[in-house]
Design a protein around this motif. Structure first.
Motif, PDB file in Angstrom:
ATOM      1  N   THR A  59       0.846  -1.191   0.000  1.00 38.25           N
ATOM      2  CA  THR A  59       0.000   0.000   0.000  1.00 38.25           C
ATOM      3  C   THR A  59       0.886   1.247   0.000  1.00 38.25           C
ATOM      4  OG1 THR A  59      -0.141  -0.010   2.407  1.00 38.25           O
ATOM      5  CG2 THR A  59      -1.900  -1.145   1.206  1.00 38.25           C
ATOM      6  N   PRO A  60       0.438   2.321  -0.644  1.00 40.69           N
ATOM      7  CA  PRO A  60       1.264   3.531  -0.716  1.00 40.69           C
ATOM      8  C   PRO A  60       1.646   4.092   0.653  1.00 40.69           C
ATOM      9  CG  PRO A  60      -0.534   3.663  -2.277  1.00 40.69           C
ATOM     10  CD  PRO A  60      -0.776   2.449  -1.448  1.00 40.69           C
ATOM     11  N   SER A  61       0.741   4.032   1.608  1.00 38.30           N
ATOM     12  CA  SER A  61       1.081   4.567   2.933  1.00 38.30           C
ATOM     13  C   SER A  61       2.181   3.745   3.597  1.00 38.30           C
ATOM     14  CB  SER A  61      -0.166   4.598   3.821  1.00 38.30           C
ATOM     15  OG  SER A  61      -0.679   3.290   3.995  1.00 38.30           O
ATOM     16  N   ARG A  62       2.147   2.434   3.432  1.00 40.16           N
ATOM     17  CA  ARG A  62       3.199   1.589   4.016  1.00 40.16           C
ATOM     18  C   ARG A  62       4.535   1.829   3.327  1.00 40.16           C
ATOM     19  NH1 ARG A  62       5.168  -2.105   7.023  1.00 40.16           N
ATOM     20  NH2 ARG A  62       6.124  -4.026   6.295  1.00 40.16           N
ATOM     21  N   VAL A  63       4.532   1.958   2.016  1.00 35.78           N
ATOM     22  CA  VAL A  63       5.780   2.224   1.290  1.00 35.78           C
ATOM     23  C   VAL A  63       6.366   3.561   1.726  1.00 35.78           C
ATOM     24  CG1 VAL A  63       6.742   2.671  -0.992  1.00 35.78           C
ATOM     25  CG2 VAL A  63       5.133   0.791  -0.675  1.00 35.78           C
ATOM     26  N   GLN A  64       5.507   4.566   1.862  1.00 33.43           N
ATOM     27  CA  GLN A  64       6.002   5.885   2.302  1.00 33.43           C
ATOM     28  C   GLN A  64       6.533   5.810   3.724  1.00 33.43           C
ATOM     29  OE1 GLN A  64       3.178   9.030   1.931  1.00 33.43           O
ATOM     30  NE2 GLN A  64       4.618  10.593   2.572  1.00 33.43           N
ATOM     31  N   GLN A  65       5.857   5.066   4.585  1.00 26.15           N
ATOM     32  CA  GLN A  65       6.309   4.917   5.967  1.00 26.15           C
ATOM     33  C   GLN A  65       7.675   4.232   6.015  1.00 26.15           C
ATOM     34  OE1 GLN A  65       4.073   2.083   8.302  1.00 26.15           O
ATOM     35  NE2 GLN A  65       4.108   3.459  10.074  1.00 26.15           N
ATOM     36  N   LEU A  66       7.867   3.166   5.248  1.00 23.72           N
ATOM     37  CA  LEU A  66       9.164   2.473   5.216  1.00 23.72           C
ATOM     38  C   LEU A  66      10.250   3.367   4.634  1.00 23.72           C
ATOM     39  CD1 LEU A  66       8.125  -1.119   4.108  1.00 23.72           C
ATOM     40  CD2 LEU A  66       8.997  -0.417   6.332  1.00 23.72           C
ATOM     41  N   ALA A  67       9.917   4.114   3.595  1.00 21.53           N
ATOM     42  CA  ALA A  67      10.907   5.005   2.991  1.00 21.53           C
ATOM     43  C   ALA A  67      11.338   6.076   3.977  1.00 21.53           C
ATOM     44  CB  ALA A  67      10.332   5.639   1.730  1.00 21.53           C
ATOM     45  N   THR A  68      10.402   6.575   4.762  1.00 25.51           N
ATOM     46  CA  THR A  68      10.731   7.619   5.733  1.00 25.51           C
ATOM     47  C   THR A  68      11.552   7.062   6.886  1.00 25.51           C
ATOM     48  OG1 THR A  68       8.677   8.735   5.182  1.00 25.51           O
ATOM     49  CG2 THR A  68       9.738   9.393   7.215  1.00 25.51           C
ATOM     50  N   ARG A  69      11.136   5.930   7.429  1.00 20.67           N
ATOM     51  CA  ARG A  69      11.802   5.375   8.615  1.00 20.67           C
ATOM     52  C   ARG A  69      13.139   4.712   8.295  1.00 20.67           C
ATOM     53  NH1 ARG A  69       7.032   2.281  11.842  1.00 20.67           N
ATOM     54  NH2 ARG A  69       5.844   4.112  12.444  1.00 20.67           N
ATOM     55  N   GLN A  70      13.130   3.778   7.372  1.00 24.50           N
ATOM     56  CA  GLN A  70      14.324   2.963   7.159  1.00 24.50           C
ATOM     57  C   GLN A  70      15.324   3.589   6.197  1.00 24.50           C
ATOM     58  OE1 GLN A  70      12.983  -0.936   6.037  1.00 24.50           O
ATOM     59  NE2 GLN A  70      12.110  -1.370   8.050  1.00 24.50           N
ATOM     60  N   LEU A  71      14.855   4.334   5.218  1.00 25.53           N
ATOM     61  CA  LEU A  71      15.763   4.881   4.209  1.00 25.53           C
ATOM     62  C   LEU A  71      16.028   6.369   4.386  1.00 25.53           C
ATOM     63  CD1 LEU A  71      14.253   3.046   1.117  1.00 25.53           C
ATOM     64  CD2 LEU A  71      16.212   2.371   2.487  1.00 25.53           C
TER      65      LEU A  71
END
Length: 98
Positions: A59-71
């Motif tokens: 889901t776009p929200s999960r991808v954005q959350q991972l991009a913000t936190r981990q990357l």
């Protein structure tokens, strides 16, 4: 006459053994087909579950959350955008070689 009776007895016994063997093989193969169909249903169910999990993970929200936190990525803003300008010599086409 006794020889004919013995030959017929042997033929009947052979056909009886063959019939029993054929029925055994039929039952064994039917059981194998049933097991394969059950495994097929199980694998199909697992596939559907994995598809649902894949959609949930993408889901776009999960991808954005991972991009913000981990990357440590952040949304693009004009304040942090860098524009690259090509030198004038790079924009002219090169002369063909002969």
């Amino acid at each position: 006459m006794i020889r004919l009776n013995l030959v017929l007895l042997v033929a009947v016994l052979a056909s009886a053994f063959y019939l029993v063997h054929t029925q055994y093989e039929s039952r064994r193969l039917y059981t194998a087909i049933d097991r394969a169909q059950a495994q097929s249903r199980k694998l199909e169910s697992e596939h559907e579950q994995l598809q649902v999990q894949k959609r949930a993970q993408a889901t776009p929200s999960r991808v954005q959350q991972l991009a913000t936190r981990q990357l440590d990525m952040r949304p693009v803003t004009p304040g942090i955008t860098e524009y690259v300008v090509l030198p004038a010599s790079a924009t002219t086409p090169a002369e063909p070689t002969r």
